[in-house]
Design an enzyme around this catalytic site. Structure first.
Site: not given
Length: 215
Positions: A8, A10, A167
């Site tokens: 991922d 961001d 996250d």
């Protein structure tokens, strides 16, 4: 055996929270809304630009009016140059080591492709990613598994030989849905409890911990 790690963007590779917050508040200001604080942005980030702006707005709008605000956000974000964004400490070393271990590496973001490309060009140059993907006609936002499977097909890697490091809840669910191994990045925007609640089972407190999980 071909194998891959998808990251991922961001909250996993890049700390983008402040630039996203600034761009959201720039959009809100243009339309006469009150700003929202950094922690509110942290709570709503991760599911793509449309969901982000829908959650940031204080009212329900017509599709036409909503799209104007989304376009304004994207314009402000893309024009900003992301001056406050930075690579999380340890990411360069993790990426380099995974390359040495024979993994193909990709970025899979819920950002629109254009925004993903702009940020990647500035902050991920030279890290050796084999594929960089954002939300597009070809890649749906996570937790839809089709984006993960699209990237793996481009890399020539089977799901059982792949990891997804992220996250957010969308990353955990995308990994489950695509039948790849999910690694929860606890240095990002969610807590361990939040990620466990949607099925997360592998946890990395720091980027370096990823190398203890992905051997």
């Amino acid at each position: 055996m071909d194998k891959a790690v998808l990251f991922d963007l961001d909250g996993t590779l890049l700390d983008t929270l402040d630039d996203i917050a600034d761009s959201i508040n720039g959009m809100l200001n243009e339309y006469g809304y009150k700003p929202i604080d950094r922690e509110r942005v942290r709570a709503i980030i991760g599911s793509g630009a449309k969901k982000l702006i829908a959650d940031a707005l204080p009212e329900k709008l017509s599709d036409e009016e909503f799209m104007k605000r989304l376009e304004t956000y994207n314009r402000i974000y893309n024009a900003s140059g992301s001056p406050k964004t930075k690579l999380f400490g340890g990411i360069k070393e993790v990426v380099s080591e995974l390359k040495k271990r024979g993994y193909k590496l990709a970025v899979l973001s819920n950002k629109p492709q254009h925004s993903t490309d702009k940020v990647a060009e500035k902050y991920l140059q030279g890290l050796g990613f084999d594929f960089i993907g954002g939300q597009s006609e070809k890649i749906k936002c996570k937790p839809d598994p089709s984006g993960v499977l699209f990237v793996l097909n481009e890399l020539g890697v089977k799901p059982e030989n792949a990891y997804l490091v992220g996250d957010g809840e969308t990353d955990v669910l995308a990994a489950i849905n695509a039948k790849v191994k999910g690694v929860c990045a606890l240095w990002g925007n969610r807590t361990k409890a939040q990620l466990q609640a949607v099925g997360g089972t592998l946890f990395a407190e720091t980027p370096a911990d990823v190398l203890k999980i992905i051997l």
